[in-house]
Design a protein around this motif. Structure first.
Motif, PDB file in Angstrom:
ATOM      1  N   SER A  21    -102.621   2.281  63.202  1.00  0.00           N
ATOM      2  CA  SER A  21    -101.516   2.292  62.237  1.00  0.00           C
ATOM      3  C   SER A  21    -101.442   0.997  61.443  1.00  0.00           C
ATOM      4  CB  SER A  21    -100.183   2.525  62.967  1.00  0.00           C
ATOM      5  OG  SER A  21    -100.186   3.765  63.645  1.00  0.00           O
ATOM      6  N   ALA A 232    -107.305  13.344  71.093  1.00  0.00           N
ATOM      7  CA  ALA A 232    -107.520  13.105  69.664  1.00  0.00           C
ATOM      8  C   ALA A 232    -108.628  14.024  69.155  1.00  0.00           C
ATOM      9  CB  ALA A 232    -107.888  11.639  69.424  1.00  0.00           C
ATOM     10  N   ASP A 233    -108.778  14.090  67.827  1.00  0.00           N
ATOM     11  CA  ASP A 233    -109.769  15.009  67.251  1.00  0.00           C
ATOM     12  C   ASP A 233    -110.701  14.289  66.269  1.00  0.00           C
ATOM     13  OD1 ASP A 233    -107.910  14.577  65.255  1.00  0.00           O
ATOM     14  OD2 ASP A 233    -107.443  16.685  64.915  1.00  0.00           O
ATOM     15  N   THR A 263    -108.300  13.199  58.108  1.00  0.00           N
ATOM     16  CA  THR A 263    -107.084  12.953  58.877  1.00  0.00           C
ATOM     17  C   THR A 263    -107.380  13.229  60.343  1.00  0.00           C
ATOM     18  OG1 THR A 263    -105.648  13.561  57.030  1.00  0.00           O
ATOM     19  CG2 THR A 263    -104.666  13.568  59.225  1.00  0.00           C
ATOM     20  N   VAL A 264    -106.984  12.307  61.194  1.00  0.00           N
ATOM     21  CA  VAL A 264    -107.188  12.435  62.633  1.00  0.00           C
ATOM     22  C   VAL A 264    -105.817  12.481  63.302  1.00  0.00           C
ATOM     23  CG1 VAL A 264    -108.129  11.319  64.692  1.00  0.00           C
ATOM     24  CG2 VAL A 264    -109.390  11.215  62.533  1.00  0.00           C
ATOM     25  N   THR A 265    -105.685  13.336  64.300  1.00  0.00           N
ATOM     26  CA  THR A 265    -104.422  13.452  65.032  1.00  0.00           C
ATOM     27  C   THR A 265    -104.581  12.877  66.431  1.00  0.00           C
ATOM     28  OG1 THR A 265    -103.869  15.477  63.821  1.00  0.00           O
ATOM     29  CG2 THR A 265    -102.641  15.036  65.839  1.00  0.00           C
ATOM     30  N   ASP A 267    -102.079  12.294  69.768  1.00  0.00           N
ATOM     31  CA  ASP A 267    -100.783  12.469  70.430  1.00  0.00           C
ATOM     32  C   ASP A 267     -99.713  12.916  69.434  1.00  0.00           C
ATOM     33  OD1 ASP A 267     -99.479  12.308  73.016  1.00  0.00           O
ATOM     34  OD2 ASP A 267     -98.311  10.648  72.195  1.00  0.00           O
ATOM     35  N   GLY A 268    -100.091  13.803  68.542  1.00  0.00           N
ATOM     36  CA  GLY A 268     -99.156  14.336  67.554  1.00  0.00           C
ATOM     37  C   GLY A 268     -98.978  13.496  66.309  1.00  0.00           C
ATOM     38  N   GLN A 269     -99.571  12.323  66.266  1.00  0.00           N
ATOM     39  CA  GLN A 269     -99.454  11.457  65.095  1.00  0.00           C
ATOM     40  C   GLN A 269    -100.715  11.565  64.249  1.00  0.00           C
ATOM     41  OE1 GLN A 269     -97.588   7.685  65.278  1.00  0.00           O
ATOM     42  NE2 GLN A 269     -96.854   7.938  67.375  1.00  0.00           N
ATOM     43  N   ARG A 270    -100.536  11.606  62.936  1.00  0.00           N
ATOM     44  CA  ARG A 270    -101.629  11.802  61.991  1.00  0.00           C
ATOM     45  C   ARG A 270    -102.052  10.452  61.414  1.00  0.00           C
ATOM     46  NH1 ARG A 270    -102.093  16.951  59.805  1.00  0.00           N
ATOM     47  NH2 ARG A 270    -102.314  16.179  57.654  1.00  0.00           N
ATOM     48  N   THR A 272    -104.673   8.831  58.633  1.00  0.00           N
ATOM     49  CA  THR A 272    -105.519   9.187  57.492  1.00  0.00           C
ATOM     50  C   THR A 272    -106.533   8.089  57.206  1.00  0.00           C
ATOM     51  OG1 THR A 272    -103.953   8.239  55.904  1.00  0.00           O
ATOM     52  CG2 THR A 272    -103.686  10.575  56.454  1.00  0.00           C
TER      53      THR A 272
END
Length: 322
Positions: A21, A232-233, A263-265, A267-270, A272
């Motif tokens: 972040s 994560a993805d 865009t990668v997620t 724990d529910g957070q995106r 970019t």
């Protein structure tokens, strides 16, 4: 301190979200060292381009007795970030020749590496007792046991201190200083040397971007870990490994560069990424003798004894509590 699965996941999640972040995006190098990452790093140390391990091993092979004779007796040896302790055996063997029983306390995040060290080293070194501690020495507390009337030699070798900027390096060394309390306690610090007449920038970069791609796999494994442990993805094919020399800060930098907008997620957070945006995963600072002496002085240690390999590429410094 032994980390539980839940507490380790929380530490990984906190680090990942904070680093990804931020601007620029970063991930801490301690995230490299899950079981797969530790195994990949062991492969890196055997690569022809990666001179660091061979150079440091040569110092221990030639000077182990001298180093051990400069510290207190009886002695216990502790090691931060020990891994499988492949080079450490040279120092342990020299110490074991001086005393009939020797306690070795390796501290690492990799349970498999500690298990390997605990299983193999006592078979090779008579009188050696291995007492491993699973802990992240950066984020958690740890304790170095002191035998009665004994001294501590704390190892932080392999150029591990070079992974951290000056402020974090001082923090690690000051934390260790609380365990290494007074002479003849000592620390042994291994550092890679800055480019000089015997070592070019090109040789430095090659050590972190080998032809076989092992270091690239090691770097990308940090994303594999986040996928596995945090759900994560990350698409590994959408990132490429990059190593470069930062002359101003005297460091090699490793990055994972996004090759596309994505865009990668986590724990529910995106999170970019723009094309060409990178995750800064590792620094490897390179030292002069003067620069390391300043770091040690600022961290509570006396000016060190200095040992270089024959090629003047790598050094280990033996320093005492000031």
């Amino acid at each position: 301190m032994i980390e539980t699965v839940d507490s380790l996941r929380e530490a990984v999640l906190t680090e990942a979200l904070a680093g990804l972040s931020s601007t620029p995006k970063t991930l801490s190098p301690w995230l490299f060292y899950d079981e797969a990452g530790s195994a990949l790093f062991e492969r890196i140390t055997e690569l022809p381009e990666y001179y660091l391990t061979r150079a440091e091993r040569s110092i221990f092979a030639e000077r182990a007795e001298e180093i051990i004779n400069c510290v207190g007796h009886p002695l216990t040896i502790a090691e931060l970030g020990s891994g499988t302790a492949s080079k450490t055996g040279l120092l342990l063997a020299a110490a074991a020749r001086r005393q009939p029983r020797l306690l070795y306390q390796p501290i690492d995040v990799s349970a498999s590496a500690l298990e390997q060290a605990a299983n193999t080293l006592p078979m090779e070194i008579p009188g050696l007792v291995v007492r491993p501690q699973i802990a992240n020495y950066i984020t958690n507390g740890y304790t170095i046991e002191r035998p009665d009337d004994g001294s501590i030699l704390a190892l932080y070798i392999g150029s591990s201190i070079g992974n951290f900027g000056p402020e974090d390096a001082r923090s690690i060394l000051r934390k260790l200083r609380k365990q290494v309390k007074k002479c003849p306690d000592a620390i042994l610090l291994g550092v890679d040397l800055a480019p000089n007449n015997n070592k070019t920038v090109e040789q430095l970069i090659a050590a972190y971007d080998d032809a076989a791609g092992v270091t690239a796999a090691f770097n990308k494994n940090i994303l594999v870990r986040l996928n596995r442990e945090l759900g994560a993805d990350f698409n590994l094919d959408a990132f490429r490994h990059r190593a470069c020399w930062n002359q101003q800060d005297s460091r090699i930098e490793m990055h994972l560069e996004s090759t596309v907008a994505q865009t990668v997620t986590i724990d529910g957070q995106r999170i970019t990424f723009t094309p060409g945006e990178s995750i800064h995963t590792e620094n490897s600072y390179k030292f002069t003798e003067r620069g390391l002496c300043e770091l040690l002085h600022e961290s509570g240690y006396s000016g060190p004894q200095w040992f270089e390999d024959a090629g003047h590429r790598f050094a280990v410094a033996l320093a005492y509590p000031a």
